[in-house]
Design a protein around this motif. Structure first.
Motif, short mmCIF file in Angstrom:
data_model
loop_
_atom_site.label_atom_id
_atom_site.label_comp_id
_atom_site.label_asym_id
_atom_site.label_seq_id
_atom_site.Cartn_x
_atom_site.Cartn_y
_atom_site.Cartn_z
N TYR A 1 -8.98 -31.46 32.31
CA TYR A 1 -9.07 -32.94 31.32
C TYR A 1 -10.57 -32.44 30.99
CZ TYR A 1 -4.46 -33.30 32.65
OH TYR A 1 -3.02 -33.40 33.29
N GLY A 2 -11.19 -31.86 30.86
CA GLY A 2 -13.28 -31.41 30.22
C GLY A 2 -13.62 -32.14 29.21
N SER A 3 -14.11 -31.51 28.39
CA SER A 3 -14.66 -31.39 27.20
C SER A 3 -16.50 -31.00 27.09
CB SER A 3 -13.93 -32.22 26.21
OG SER A 3 -14.45 -33.45 26.30
N HIS A 4 -16.90 -30.40 26.21
CA HIS A 4 -17.58 -29.86 25.75
C HIS A 4 -18.82 -29.69 24.57
CE1 HIS A 4 -17.59 -28.26 30.09
NE2 HIS A 4 -18.83 -28.41 30.19
N TRP A 5 -19.76 -30.45 24.30
CA TRP A 5 -20.02 -30.43 23.11
C TRP A 5 -20.56 -28.99 22.57
CZ3 TRP A 5 -19.98 -34.50 20.46
CH2 TRP A 5 -19.91 -35.61 20.83
N TYR A 6 -20.27 -28.75 21.57
CA TYR A 6 -20.46 -27.78 20.98
C TYR A 6 -21.28 -27.65 19.16
CZ TYR A 6 -18.06 -25.47 24.14
OH TYR A 6 -17.20 -24.43 25.30
N ILE B 1 -11.86 -24.96 11.00
CA ILE B 1 -11.32 -25.95 11.70
C ILE B 1 -10.42 -26.96 11.74
CG2 ILE B 1 -12.48 -27.89 9.21
CD1 ILE B 1 -14.78 -26.07 8.85
N SER B 2 -9.48 -27.13 11.22
CA SER B 2 -8.48 -27.23 11.30
C SER B 2 -8.30 -27.00 12.90
CB SER B 2 -7.29 -27.06 10.63
OG SER B 2 -6.49 -25.62 11.15
N ASN B 3 -7.81 -25.98 13.30
CA ASN B 3 -7.44 -25.88 15.00
C ASN B 3 -8.81 -26.57 15.64
OD1 ASN B 3 -5.72 -24.97 14.55
ND2 ASN B 3 -6.56 -22.54 14.92
N VAL B 4 -10.18 -27.01 15.78
CA VAL B 4 -11.44 -26.81 15.87
C VAL B 4 -11.07 -28.61 15.72
CG1 VAL B 4 -14.07 -28.27 15.61
CG2 VAL B 4 -13.63 -25.79 15.92
N MET B 5 -10.73 -30.11 14.38
CA MET B 5 -10.66 -31.05 14.76
C MET B 5 -9.56 -31.25 15.47
SD MET B 5 -12.54 -31.93 12.16
CE MET B 5 -13.99 -31.36 10.91
N LYS B 6 -8.35 -30.24 15.45
CA LYS B 6 -7.30 -30.62 16.42
C LYS B 6 -7.50 -31.44 17.75
CE LYS B 6 -4.33 -27.91 14.87
NZ LYS B 6 -3.07 -27.37 14.92
N ASN B 7 -8.38 -30.21 18.50
CA ASN B 7 -8.74 -29.92 19.58
C ASN B 7 -9.66 -31.03 20.52
OD1 ASN B 7 -6.43 -28.50 20.86
ND2 ASN B 7 -7.19 -27.03 19.16
N ALA B 8 -10.60 -31.74 19.07
CA ALA B 8 -12.12 -32.47 18.98
C ALA B 8 -12.02 -33.39 19.78
CB ALA B 8 -12.90 -32.44 18.14
N VAL B 9 -12.44 -33.76 20.81
CA VAL B 9 -12.07 -35.22 21.60
C VAL B 9 -13.72 -36.57 20.86
CG1 VAL B 9 -12.84 -37.42 23.19
CG2 VAL B 9 -11.88 -34.34 24.21
N PHE C 1 -21.67 -29.61 12.25
CA PHE C 1 -21.63 -30.68 13.33
C PHE C 1 -21.29 -30.65 14.26
CE2 PHE C 1 -17.27 -28.86 11.66
CZ PHE C 1 -16.93 -28.89 13.09
N LEU C 2 -21.05 -31.22 15.53
CA LEU C 2 -21.16 -31.45 16.82
C LEU C 2 -19.72 -32.07 17.21
CD1 LEU C 2 -24.66 -33.00 18.14
CD2 LEU C 2 -23.85 -30.75 17.95
N ALA C 3 -19.17 -31.03 17.78
CA ALA C 3 -17.74 -31.43 18.04
C ALA C 3 -17.91 -31.41 19.87
CB ALA C 3 -16.93 -30.54 17.52
N LYS C 4 -17.30 -32.28 20.26
CA LYS C 4 -16.40 -32.69 22.02
C LYS C 4 -15.51 -31.80 22.09
CE LYS C 4 -17.16 -35.19 25.78
NZ LYS C 4 -17.81 -35.72 26.49
N ILE C 5 -15.29 -29.96 22.35
CA ILE C 5 -14.44 -29.82 22.58
C ILE C 5 -13.10 -29.69 23.57
CG2 ILE C 5 -12.88 -27.25 21.88
CD1 ILE C 5 -14.73 -26.83 19.41
N LYS C 6 -11.85 -29.51 23.80
CA LYS C 6 -11.20 -29.42 25.18
C LYS C 6 -11.30 -28.60 25.84
CE LYS C 6 -8.13 -32.84 23.74
NZ LYS C 6 -6.63 -32.42 22.53
#
Length: 107
Positions: A19-24, A88-96, A2-7
């Motif tokens: 406070y930016g973020s990038h797609w991963y 997965i939980s860390n990525v979900m917590k820090n994903a915008v 999946f794609l996540a926009k992470i801080k």
């Protein structure tokens, strides 16, 4: 996958007021190892990105949720800024933002 926009602060060391973020692109290998690949846009003729394409750091891909081609870095990211493994939980917590049901094809 999946794609996540992470801080940015979660993935690498930045300035305190960033406070930016990038797609991963987030992958799991046999549901055991989680890793990410950073994604960049290629719709503007940027000298830096096209040099990276020619040298082999980037692969040009078509991702179904974006209308223009994307550059996917070949480097796999297994750890966050603190050096601990991505989960997965860390990525979900820090994903915008998160986009599911994504397909990536060669462009």
């Amino acid at each position: 996958m999946f794609l996540a926009k992470i801080k940015n602060k979660f993935m690498y060391i930045t300035a305190q007021n960033d406070y930016g973020s990038h797609w991963y692109a987030v992958y799991t290998r046999k549901n055991k190892v989680l890793y990410c690949k950073k994604i960049t846009h290629l719709f503007l003729p940027d000298v830096k990105r096209f040099k990276q394409l020619k040298s082999g750091l980037l692969e040009e891909k078509k991702i179904t949720s974006f209308k223009t081609p994307q550059g996917v870095y070949k480097r796999h990211i297994y750890n966050d800024v603190n050096g601990s493994r991505l989960t997965i939980s860390n990525v979900m917590k820090n994903a915008v933002s998160i986009k599911n049901n994504i397909k990536i094809r060669k462009y």
